[in-house]
Design an enzyme around this catalytic site. Sequence first.
Site, short mmCIF file in Angstrom:
data_model
loop_
_atom_site.label_atom_id
_atom_site.label_comp_id
_atom_site.label_asym_id
_atom_site.label_seq_id
_atom_site.Cartn_x
_atom_site.Cartn_y
_atom_site.Cartn_z
N ASP A 112 -12.92 -13.85 4.37
CA ASP A 112 -12.29 -12.74 5.07
C ASP A 112 -13.38 -11.91 5.74
O ASP A 112 -14.50 -11.81 5.24
CB ASP A 112 -11.51 -11.86 4.09
CG ASP A 112 -10.26 -12.55 3.56
OD1 ASP A 112 -9.63 -13.31 4.32
OD2 ASP A 112 -9.91 -12.32 2.38
N ASP A 164 -4.86 -15.23 8.37
CA ASP A 164 -3.94 -14.24 7.82
C ASP A 164 -3.16 -13.55 8.93
O ASP A 164 -1.96 -13.29 8.80
CB ASP A 164 -4.70 -13.18 7.02
CG ASP A 164 -5.44 -13.75 5.82
OD1 ASP A 164 -5.04 -14.81 5.30
OD2 ASP A 164 -6.44 -13.13 5.40
#
Length: 176
Positions: free
Chosen positions: A132, A151
């Site tokens: 991330d 995401d």
Amino acid sequence: MTIYLSRARSVPMLKSGVGRWLAIALLVLILDQASKHTIEALFQFGEQLTIIPGFFNLTLAYNPGAAFSFLADAGGWQRYFFTALALGVSVFIVFLLKKHHAETRYALAMSLILGGALGNAIDRMLLGHVIDFIQIHYQQRWYYPAFNIADSGICVGAVLMVIDSFRRETPSEKTV
């Protein structure tokens, strides 16, 4: 949508049908993986770069769990569970794309979700965690959990599915 490989040839499969939706999923997957590899090459774990002060940073974070680090401390089994889940959902989405390829908004939603699911599954299979790097926050008081392009594709796809469900015609609304 036609993808030109050279001036003389195009890929006819992408002109209609499921091919164009798979191409969008592939684009999301490529953007996701390229961005993750770039961030990992440029950043040390936990390092942050302020892009918009008080609002947006780039950072390198690892998530062994699912959304919002759900089950991140579960001991390792979650890696296999979420990988299998993503792969199973991906197969189902391809089936849905074949069946509903003419429904633009729905097929776009499925394509975004497919690309995102595969992007995160690749991370889990190869690394044991998801990379991330996008960090949204307010001042130094509130931080949204770090996320990535995959995401984002999944979230935008889910929103499009909800919109599609409200705008879809019911059998009684169709005219003969």
